[in-house]
Design a protein around this motif. Sequence first.
Motif, PDB file in Angstrom:
ATOM      1  N   UNK A 154       0.786  -1.181   0.080  1.00 55.37           N
ATOM      2  CA  UNK A 154       0.096   0.114  -0.086  1.00 55.37           C
ATOM      3  C   UNK A 154       0.818   1.266  -0.193  1.00 55.37           C
ATOM      4  N   UNK A 155       1.151   1.843  -1.125  1.00 53.74           N
ATOM      5  CA  UNK A 155       1.756   3.148  -1.361  1.00 53.74           C
ATOM      6  C   UNK A 155       0.850   4.485  -1.140  1.00 53.74           C
ATOM      7  N   UNK A 156       0.822   4.863  -0.052  1.00 56.62           N
ATOM      8  CA  UNK A 156      -0.116   5.970   0.324  1.00 56.62           C
ATOM      9  C   UNK A 156       0.473   7.182   1.080  1.00 56.62           C
ATOM     10  N   UNK A 157      -0.296   8.166   1.483  1.00 55.92           N
ATOM     11  CA  UNK A 157      -0.078   9.289   2.047  1.00 55.92           C
ATOM     12  C   UNK A 157      -0.152   8.956   3.736  1.00 55.92           C
ATOM     13  N   UNK A 158       0.651   8.956   4.458  1.00 54.24           N
ATOM     14  CA  UNK A 158       0.474   8.519   5.722  1.00 54.24           C
ATOM     15  C   UNK A 158       0.660   9.828   6.856  1.00 54.24           C
ATOM     16  N   UNK A 159       0.926  11.033   6.254  1.00 51.20           N
ATOM     17  CA  UNK A 159       1.292  12.179   6.975  1.00 51.20           C
ATOM     18  C   UNK A 159       1.022  13.490   6.468  1.00 51.20           C
ATOM     19  N   UNK A 160       0.607  13.500   5.199  1.00 54.84           N
ATOM     20  CA  UNK A 160       0.386  14.591   4.458  1.00 54.84           C
ATOM     21  C   UNK A 160      -1.067  14.914   4.175  1.00 54.84           C
ATOM     22  N   UNK A 161      -1.433  15.976   3.376  1.00 55.53           N
ATOM     23  CA  UNK A 161      -2.756  16.582   3.195  1.00 55.53           C
ATOM     24  C   UNK A 161      -3.788  15.568   2.663  1.00 55.53           C
ATOM     25  N   UNK A 162      -3.408  14.081   2.239  1.00 57.60           N
ATOM     26  CA  UNK A 162      -4.332  13.468   1.955  1.00 57.60           C
ATOM     27  C   UNK A 162      -4.296  12.055   2.840  1.00 57.60           C
ATOM     28  N   UNK A 163      -3.952  12.180   4.031  1.00 53.32           N
ATOM     29  CA  UNK A 163      -3.954  10.946   5.131  1.00 53.32           C
ATOM     30  C   UNK A 163      -5.110  10.724   5.358  1.00 53.32           C
TER      31      UNK A 163
ATOM     32  N   UNK B 237      -2.327  10.341  -5.455  1.00 52.72           N
ATOM     33  CA  UNK B 237      -1.724  11.688  -5.952  1.00 52.72           C
ATOM     34  C   UNK B 237      -1.610  11.242  -7.519  1.00 52.72           C
ATOM     35  N   UNK B 238      -2.330  11.863  -8.429  1.00 52.54           N
ATOM     36  CA  UNK B 238      -2.335  11.692  -9.972  1.00 52.54           C
ATOM     37  C   UNK B 238      -0.915  11.568 -10.601  1.00 52.54           C
ATOM     38  N   UNK B 239      -0.037  12.586 -10.355  1.00 54.77           N
ATOM     39  CA  UNK B 239       1.124  12.407 -10.986  1.00 54.77           C
ATOM     40  C   UNK B 239       1.996  11.591 -10.250  1.00 54.77           C
ATOM     41  N   UNK B 240       1.817  11.192  -9.287  1.00 57.04           N
ATOM     42  CA  UNK B 240       2.584   9.925  -8.785  1.00 57.04           C
ATOM     43  C   UNK B 240       2.000   8.462  -9.142  1.00 57.04           C
ATOM     44  N   UNK B 241       0.956   8.682  -9.414  1.00 57.23           N
ATOM     45  CA  UNK B 241      -0.087   7.401  -9.818  1.00 57.23           C
ATOM     46  C   UNK B 241       0.826   7.262 -11.197  1.00 57.23           C
ATOM     47  N   UNK B 242       0.713   8.347 -12.036  1.00 58.89           N
ATOM     48  CA  UNK B 242       1.308   8.059 -13.485  1.00 58.89           C
ATOM     49  C   UNK B 242       2.683   7.696 -13.318  1.00 58.89           C
ATOM     50  N   UNK B 243       3.568   8.162 -12.437  1.00 61.99           N
ATOM     51  CA  UNK B 243       4.832   7.542 -12.335  1.00 61.99           C
ATOM     52  C   UNK B 243       5.037   6.023 -12.204  1.00 61.99           C
ATOM     53  N   UNK B 244       4.005   5.697 -11.147  1.00 60.39           N
ATOM     54  CA  UNK B 244       4.291   4.313 -10.786  1.00 60.39           C
ATOM     55  C   UNK B 244       3.583   3.310 -11.894  1.00 60.39           C
TER      56      UNK B 244
ATOM     57  N   UNK C 117       5.167  12.775  -3.611  1.00 62.98           N
ATOM     58  CA  UNK C 117       6.143  13.327  -4.506  1.00 62.98           C
ATOM     59  C   UNK C 117       6.314  12.194  -5.798  1.00 62.98           C
ATOM     60  N   UNK C 118       6.004  12.223  -7.044  1.00 61.61           N
ATOM     61  CA  UNK C 118       6.177  11.237  -7.909  1.00 61.61           C
ATOM     62  C   UNK C 118       7.452  10.675  -8.010  1.00 61.61           C
ATOM     63  N   UNK C 119       8.562  11.323  -7.717  1.00 62.76           N
ATOM     64  CA  UNK C 119       9.952  10.775  -7.733  1.00 62.76           C
ATOM     65  C   UNK C 119      10.081   9.515  -6.697  1.00 62.76           C
ATOM     66  N   UNK C 120       9.743  10.150  -5.427  1.00 61.31           N
ATOM     67  CA  UNK C 120       9.673   9.010  -4.300  1.00 61.31           C
ATOM     68  C   UNK C 120       8.729   7.912  -4.560  1.00 61.31           C
ATOM     69  N   UNK C 121       7.565   8.151  -5.200  1.00 62.20           N
ATOM     70  CA  UNK C 121       6.789   7.078  -5.324  1.00 62.20           C
ATOM     71  C   UNK C 121       7.277   6.047  -6.509  1.00 62.20           C
ATOM     72  N   UNK C 122       7.878   6.566  -7.664  1.00 59.24           N
ATOM     73  CA  UNK C 122       8.518   5.836  -8.726  1.00 59.24           C
ATOM     74  C   UNK C 122       9.504   4.905  -7.896  1.00 59.24           C
ATOM     75  N   UNK C 123      10.499   5.641  -6.970  1.00 55.95           N
ATOM     76  CA  UNK C 123      11.861   4.878  -6.862  1.00 55.95           C
ATOM     77  C   UNK C 123      11.110   3.913  -5.548  1.00 55.95           C
TER      78      UNK C 123
END
Length: 397
Positions: A23-32, A94-101, A69-75
Amino acid sequence: MAASAATLVTGRARAAQPIKIGVLTDLAGPYADDSGKGSVVMAKLAIEDFRKMNAGLDVELISADFSDKPDVAANLAAQWYDREGVDLIIDVPVSSAALAVANVAKQKDKVAIFNAGSSALTGAHCTPNTAHWAFDTYGLASTTGRAVVEAGGKTWFFIQANYAFGASLVEDASSVIEASGGKVLGTVKYPFPETSDYASFLLQAQSSGAEVIGFASAGADSSNLIKQSSEFGLANGKVKLAALLCFIPQIHALGLQASKGLLVSEAFYWDLNDGTRALAERYAPQVGGAKPCTIQAGCYSGVLHYLKAAAALGVDNAKKSGAAVVAKMKEMPTDDLAFGKGRLREDGRKIHDMYLFEVKAPEESKKPWDYYRYLKTVSGEKAFRPLAAGKCPIVKA
């Protein structure tokens, strides 16, 4: 970045290797609140329910925060797929991160299931390895537009965040409103993220004379628009306010006094039927009494259907090719407590019913999280973008 792991399903006849889900998610940010810990809990509940169907298949779950962050998600995705043996990545709200993944999943021939907004995930950026699950911008905008026009809200004015996401919401909603016999009187764009004072934009919308004012925004912007609309007395019965992207945690944070009368579209509401209530009852004790929202329900539904397909295909074959698992997922109808019956379309779009709700007034709420009054169902086949319109490259003409 650390990931937490726990083996959740064991059986007497153990597979050589477990199916591994991240599960790749937002645990502490605006979408938590919309995803985060709640998405992890719902994935666990899906695994528990799958165990009742197939106790002999091992499943391991890990989770991590991608910091939006898209780069963090992809890595992280590449690391999980390559080094940790992850077979499915889910959530990525997050759409930009989803597109990267999505690109990583295709390169590695693994599976990714997304609960992000952009309908590009089943359009120009669709892949044979990905699925778009809980909602998308087109589904939310078209559901709100169609249902409100059919209920008598014929004239609209939009307040739009001045970036691609806001423009997409307005474009999608406008096309459905006009096709349904309504009319868009105008749109005002506010600078993003430079402002949090929406007074002039709200007054412009009010002076348009529109029957419905639509908010094409997300996150804190949506919350501030709703709050300031209440302060200015816009929701006075003569004008309806419609949020094109708003989930129940935002309503909870705002309170019913500020958000009463607001129209929202969702694919899931915890108090919709016996199945959703049963799911919410198991979920709440693990998250301090909160109720799940649409994104979190997407994690439950997506994990469950993925595991059904992996079991049908066979663990060895499922681990060998993510594209093969997604193909099997498209062959099998979907059916779960969160969204009921549906299907996974050729372009990877999960098809299920969408609903229009109105936020209750404080005196109408009878119990905690009793926030929505059901207004209308829009079938999944009508709510989501037509298959041909998306121009997904993996779909045959």
